[in-house]
Scaffold this motif. Structure first.
Motif, PDB file in Angstrom:
ATOM      1  N   GLU A  67       0.752  -1.133  -0.164  1.00 34.00           N
ATOM      2  CA  GLU A  67      -0.208  -0.418   0.311  1.00 34.00           C
ATOM      3  C   GLU A  67       0.339   0.650   0.119  1.00 34.00           C
ATOM      4  OE1 GLU A  67      -0.070  -2.228   2.318  1.00 34.00           O
ATOM      5  OE2 GLU A  67      -2.416  -3.471   1.363  1.00 34.00           O
ATOM      6  N   GLY A  68       1.918   0.930   0.586  1.00 36.60           N
ATOM      7  CA  GLY A  68       2.867   2.287   0.515  1.00 36.60           C
ATOM      8  C   GLY A  68       4.075   2.641  -0.568  1.00 36.60           C
ATOM      9  N   ARG A  69       4.106   1.892  -0.953  1.00 37.10           N
ATOM     10  CA  ARG A  69       5.052   1.667  -2.181  1.00 37.10           C
ATOM     11  C   ARG A  69       4.073   2.331  -3.385  1.00 37.10           C
ATOM     12  NH1 ARG A  69       7.282  -3.318  -0.310  1.00 37.10           N
ATOM     13  NH2 ARG A  69       5.438  -4.745  -1.750  1.00 37.10           N
ATOM     14  N   ALA A  70       2.591   1.896  -3.399  1.00 32.82           N
ATOM     15  CA  ALA A  70       1.218   2.264  -4.193  1.00 32.82           C
ATOM     16  C   ALA A  70       1.186   3.637  -4.018  1.00 32.82           C
ATOM     17  CB  ALA A  70       0.245   1.091  -4.043  1.00 32.82           C
ATOM     18  N   ALA A  71       0.905   4.015  -2.974  1.00 38.32           N
ATOM     19  CA  ALA A  71       0.883   5.508  -2.850  1.00 38.32           C
ATOM     20  C   ALA A  71       1.976   6.273  -3.396  1.00 38.32           C
ATOM     21  CB  ALA A  71       0.142   4.950  -1.576  1.00 38.32           C
ATOM     22  N   THR A  72       2.783   6.050  -2.581  1.00 37.32           N
ATOM     23  CA  THR A  72       4.661   6.801  -3.393  1.00 37.32           C
ATOM     24  C   THR A  72       4.277   6.888  -4.233  1.00 37.32           C
ATOM     25  OG1 THR A  72       4.915   5.620  -0.920  1.00 37.32           O
ATOM     26  CG2 THR A  72       6.663   6.377  -2.943  1.00 37.32           C
ATOM     27  N   LEU A  73       4.327   6.010  -4.871  1.00 41.66           N
ATOM     28  CA  LEU A  73       4.969   6.222  -6.990  1.00 41.66           C
ATOM     29  C   LEU A  73       3.702   7.155  -7.022  1.00 41.66           C
ATOM     30  CD1 LEU A  73       5.796   5.550  -8.946  1.00 41.66           C
ATOM     31  CD2 LEU A  73       4.646   3.390  -9.492  1.00 41.66           C
ATOM     32  N   GLU A  74       1.520   6.779  -7.081  1.00 38.95           N
ATOM     33  CA  GLU A  74       0.740   7.095  -7.162  1.00 38.95           C
ATOM     34  C   GLU A  74       0.625   9.421  -6.637  1.00 38.95           C
ATOM     35  OE1 GLU A  74      -4.015   8.418  -6.654  1.00 38.95           O
ATOM     36  OE2 GLU A  74      -3.187   5.822  -5.133  1.00 38.95           O
ATOM     37  N   GLN A  75       1.591   9.049  -5.787  1.00 39.48           N
ATOM     38  CA  GLN A  75       1.396  10.775  -4.638  1.00 39.48           C
ATOM     39  C   GLN A  75       2.731  11.481  -6.126  1.00 39.48           C
ATOM     40  OE1 GLN A  75       0.998  11.148  -1.482  1.00 39.48           O
ATOM     41  NE2 GLN A  75       0.217   9.341  -1.414  1.00 39.48           N
ATOM     42  N   ALA A  76       3.918  10.990  -6.113  1.00 43.87           N
ATOM     43  CA  ALA A  76       4.660  11.701  -7.247  1.00 43.87           C
ATOM     44  C   ALA A  76       4.294  11.734  -8.330  1.00 43.87           C
ATOM     45  CB  ALA A  76       6.218  10.303  -6.681  1.00 43.87           C
ATOM     46  N   LEU A  77       3.823  11.259  -8.866  1.00 38.79           N
ATOM     47  CA  LEU A  77       3.608  10.554 -10.004  1.00 38.79           C
ATOM     48  C   LEU A  77       2.471  12.130 -10.358  1.00 38.79           C
ATOM     49  CD1 LEU A  77       3.128   7.739 -12.070  1.00 38.79           C
ATOM     50  CD2 LEU A  77       5.107   9.301 -11.982  1.00 38.79           C
ATOM     51  N   ALA A  78       1.817  12.036  -9.373  1.00 35.66           N
ATOM     52  CA  ALA A  78       0.905  13.313  -9.267  1.00 35.66           C
ATOM     53  C   ALA A  78       1.242  14.361  -8.911  1.00 35.66           C
ATOM     54  CB  ALA A  78      -0.825  12.878  -8.273  1.00 35.66           C
ATOM     55  N   ALA A  79       2.408  14.370  -8.175  1.00 37.63           N
ATOM     56  CA  ALA A  79       2.559  15.640  -7.869  1.00 37.63           C
ATOM     57  C   ALA A  79       3.662  15.981  -9.044  1.00 37.63           C
ATOM     58  CB  ALA A  79       3.628  15.645  -6.170  1.00 37.63           C
ATOM     59  N   LEU A  80       4.287  15.960  -9.574  1.00 34.17           N
ATOM     60  CA  LEU A  80       5.661  15.756 -10.315  1.00 34.17           C
ATOM     61  C   LEU A  80       5.169  15.730 -11.990  1.00 34.17           C
ATOM     62  CD1 LEU A  80       8.460  13.609  -8.621  1.00 34.17           C
ATOM     63  CD2 LEU A  80       8.137  16.170  -8.311  1.00 34.17           C
ATOM     64  N   GLY A  81       4.411  15.455 -12.290  1.00 31.33           N
ATOM     65  CA  GLY A  81       3.988  15.055 -13.635  1.00 31.33           C
ATOM     66  C   GLY A  81       4.448  13.828 -14.192  1.00 31.33           C
ATOM     67  N   GLY A  82       5.200  12.878 -13.205  1.00 32.50           N
ATOM     68  CA  GLY A  82       6.115  12.543 -13.766  1.00 32.50           C
ATOM     69  C   GLY A  82       7.535  12.394 -13.423  1.00 32.50           C
ATOM     70  N   LEU A  83       8.073  10.737 -14.138  1.00 30.43           N
ATOM     71  CA  LEU A  83       8.830  11.163 -13.183  1.00 30.43           C
ATOM     72  C   LEU A  83      10.444  10.772 -14.098  1.00 30.43           C
ATOM     73  CD1 LEU A  83       9.531   9.762 -10.662  1.00 30.43           C
ATOM     74  CD2 LEU A  83       9.547   7.487 -10.753  1.00 30.43           C
ATOM     75  N   ASP A  84      11.218  10.964 -14.033  1.00 30.71           N
ATOM     76  CA  ASP A  84      12.681  11.103 -14.742  1.00 30.71           C
ATOM     77  C   ASP A  84      13.719  10.162 -13.735  1.00 30.71           C
ATOM     78  OD1 ASP A  84      12.278  12.379 -16.634  1.00 30.71           O
ATOM     79  OD2 ASP A  84      11.640  14.098 -15.274  1.00 30.71           O
ATOM     80  N   VAL A  85      14.182  10.334 -12.545  1.00 24.67           N
ATOM     81  CA  VAL A  85      14.980   9.827 -11.575  1.00 24.67           C
ATOM     82  C   VAL A  85      13.939   9.218 -10.648  1.00 24.67           C
ATOM     83  CG1 VAL A  85      17.126   9.910 -10.074  1.00 24.67           C
ATOM     84  CG2 VAL A  85      16.677  11.524 -12.232  1.00 24.67           C
ATOM     85  N   LEU A  86      14.602   7.659 -10.064  1.00 23.12           N
ATOM     86  CA  LEU A  86      13.816   7.016  -9.353  1.00 23.12           C
ATOM     87  C   LEU A  86      15.154   6.874  -7.629  1.00 23.12           C
ATOM     88  CD1 LEU A  86      12.044   5.406  -7.379  1.00 23.12           C
ATOM     89  CD2 LEU A  86      12.126   3.512  -7.994  1.00 23.12           C
ATOM     90  N   ILE A  87      15.071   7.614  -6.853  1.00 20.90           N
ATOM     91  CA  ILE A  87      16.374   6.789  -5.553  1.00 20.90           C
ATOM     92  C   ILE A  87      15.945   6.105  -4.775  1.00 20.90           C
ATOM     93  CG2 ILE A  87      18.399   8.175  -4.198  1.00 20.90           C
ATOM     94  CD1 ILE A  87      18.170  10.543  -6.090  1.00 20.90           C
ATOM     95  N   ASN A  88      16.476   4.769  -4.933  1.00 20.54           N
ATOM     96  CA  ASN A  88      16.103   3.963  -3.658  1.00 20.54           C
ATOM     97  C   ASN A  88      16.849   3.952  -2.322  1.00 20.54           C
ATOM     98  OD1 ASN A  88      13.658   2.397  -4.559  1.00 20.54           O
ATOM     99  ND2 ASN A  88      15.318   1.918  -6.331  1.00 20.54           N
ATOM    100  N   ASN A  89      16.541   4.847  -1.083  1.00 17.42           N
ATOM    101  CA  ASN A  89      17.442   5.365  -0.669  1.00 17.42           C
ATOM    102  C   ASN A  89      17.262   4.969   1.203  1.00 17.42           C
ATOM    103  OD1 ASN A  89      19.300   7.129   1.057  1.00 17.42           O
ATOM    104  ND2 ASN A  89      18.147   8.373   1.665  1.00 17.42           N
ATOM    105  N   ALA A  90      16.004   4.750   1.417  1.00 15.70           N
ATOM    106  CA  ALA A  90      15.141   4.233   2.309  1.00 15.70           C
ATOM    107  C   ALA A  90      15.805   2.885   2.626  1.00 15.70           C
ATOM    108  CB  ALA A  90      13.621   3.840   2.128  1.00 15.70           C
TER     109      ALA A  90
END
Length: 268
Positions: A67-90
């Motif tokens: 659920e957290g991963r789905a929310a993360t990606l959904e909200q990031a795409l909505a806020a940024l309008g797309g995605l160019d870089v994913l940084i797996n830091n957590a």
């Protein structure tokens, strides 16, 4: 990669290396979304980052859950309008002897340090493909290169993340998505507060800003990897490859002191 205008999602971006990466990327004109499990901490981090200028968004979610991963990606795409870089830091860690580490702690490290970035990357690939100039950055650890006693599971999951990145880089070559793996050494972050080991035990610590700057420079250069620790780390890596028994003996000489220094090291 030219960072200006790039839309970046950083997991675990509310403190430590993730927060420093957000600062460095915003300074170069990137647009950033950061995630973290604690809403208040994420909100404070966003406020601090916005004070420095640039577009930044906060997402409170636990990427160790579906659920957290789905929310993360959904909200990031909505806020940024797309995605160019994913940084797996957590990430999370629990040091200590394997037989004294609970199954829950072992599973938590596996979930957040390895399973979560693999599954989040898989979900993000369609959006990254639309970019045409995209990147996945995996934050591993120097322990992935030289296994240290009392960090057996942490070494395993970080080494697994590193090999995941290497294989994925080759899988995606020629398709507009590059993969970079970073290997920080000891870094002065909240994750390290309960680790009492010092330079004499191999835990020299860098400022997060220094580590982040090196990683961003690697992103700009299209590097395959960024290894921190300088000449001393490079020599140890070579020794571990050419004469691993010598590294075994070196750890044996400090084992009791190291065990005591890291027995309370926990950040899960």
């Amino acid at each position: 990669m030219n960072i200006a205008g790039k839309r970046v999602l950083i997991t675990g971006g509310s403190s430590g290396i993730g927060f420093a990466l957000a600062q460095a990327l915003l300074a170069r004109g990137g647009k950033v979304a950061i995630t973290g499990r604690r809403p208040g901490v994420v909100a404070d981090a966003v406020q601090s980052l916005r004070a420095g200028g640039g577009e930044v968004h906060g997402i409170a979610a636990d990427i160790a859950t579906a659920e957290g991963r789905a929310a993360t990606l959904e909200q990031a795409l909505a806020a940024l309008g797309g995605l160019d870089v994913l940084i797996n830091n957590a990430g999370g860690v629990r040091a200590g002897r394997l037989e004294n580490t609970s199954e829950a702690e072992l599973t938590a490290m596996i979930d957040v340090d390895l399973v979560a970035p693999i599954l989040l990357t898989r979900s993000a690939l369609p959006a990254l493909r639309l970019s045409g100039d995209a990147m996945v950055v995996n934050i591993a650890s120097g322990i992935a290169l030289i296994g240290a006693p009392f960090y057996a599971t942490y070494a395993a999951v970080k080494a697994g993340l590193a090999r995941f990145g290497e294989a994925l880089r080759r899988e995606l070559k020629g398709e507009g998505i590059h993969v970079l793996t970073a290997y920080p050494g000891g870094t002065d972050t909240p994750m390290m507060k309960s680790n009492r080991a010092g330079p004499e035990l191999g835990f020299s610590r860098e400022a997060p800003s220094v580590v982040a700057e090196a990683i961003v420079e690697g992103m700009e250069a299209g590097s395959f990897e960024v290894v921190r620790g300088g000449e001393a780390r490079a020599k140890m890596i070579a020794l571990n490859r050419d004469d691993p028994s010598a590294v075994d003996d070196r750890f044996l000489g400090m084992k009791s002191d190291l065990e005591e220094a890291v027995r309370d090291h926990a950040a899960l």
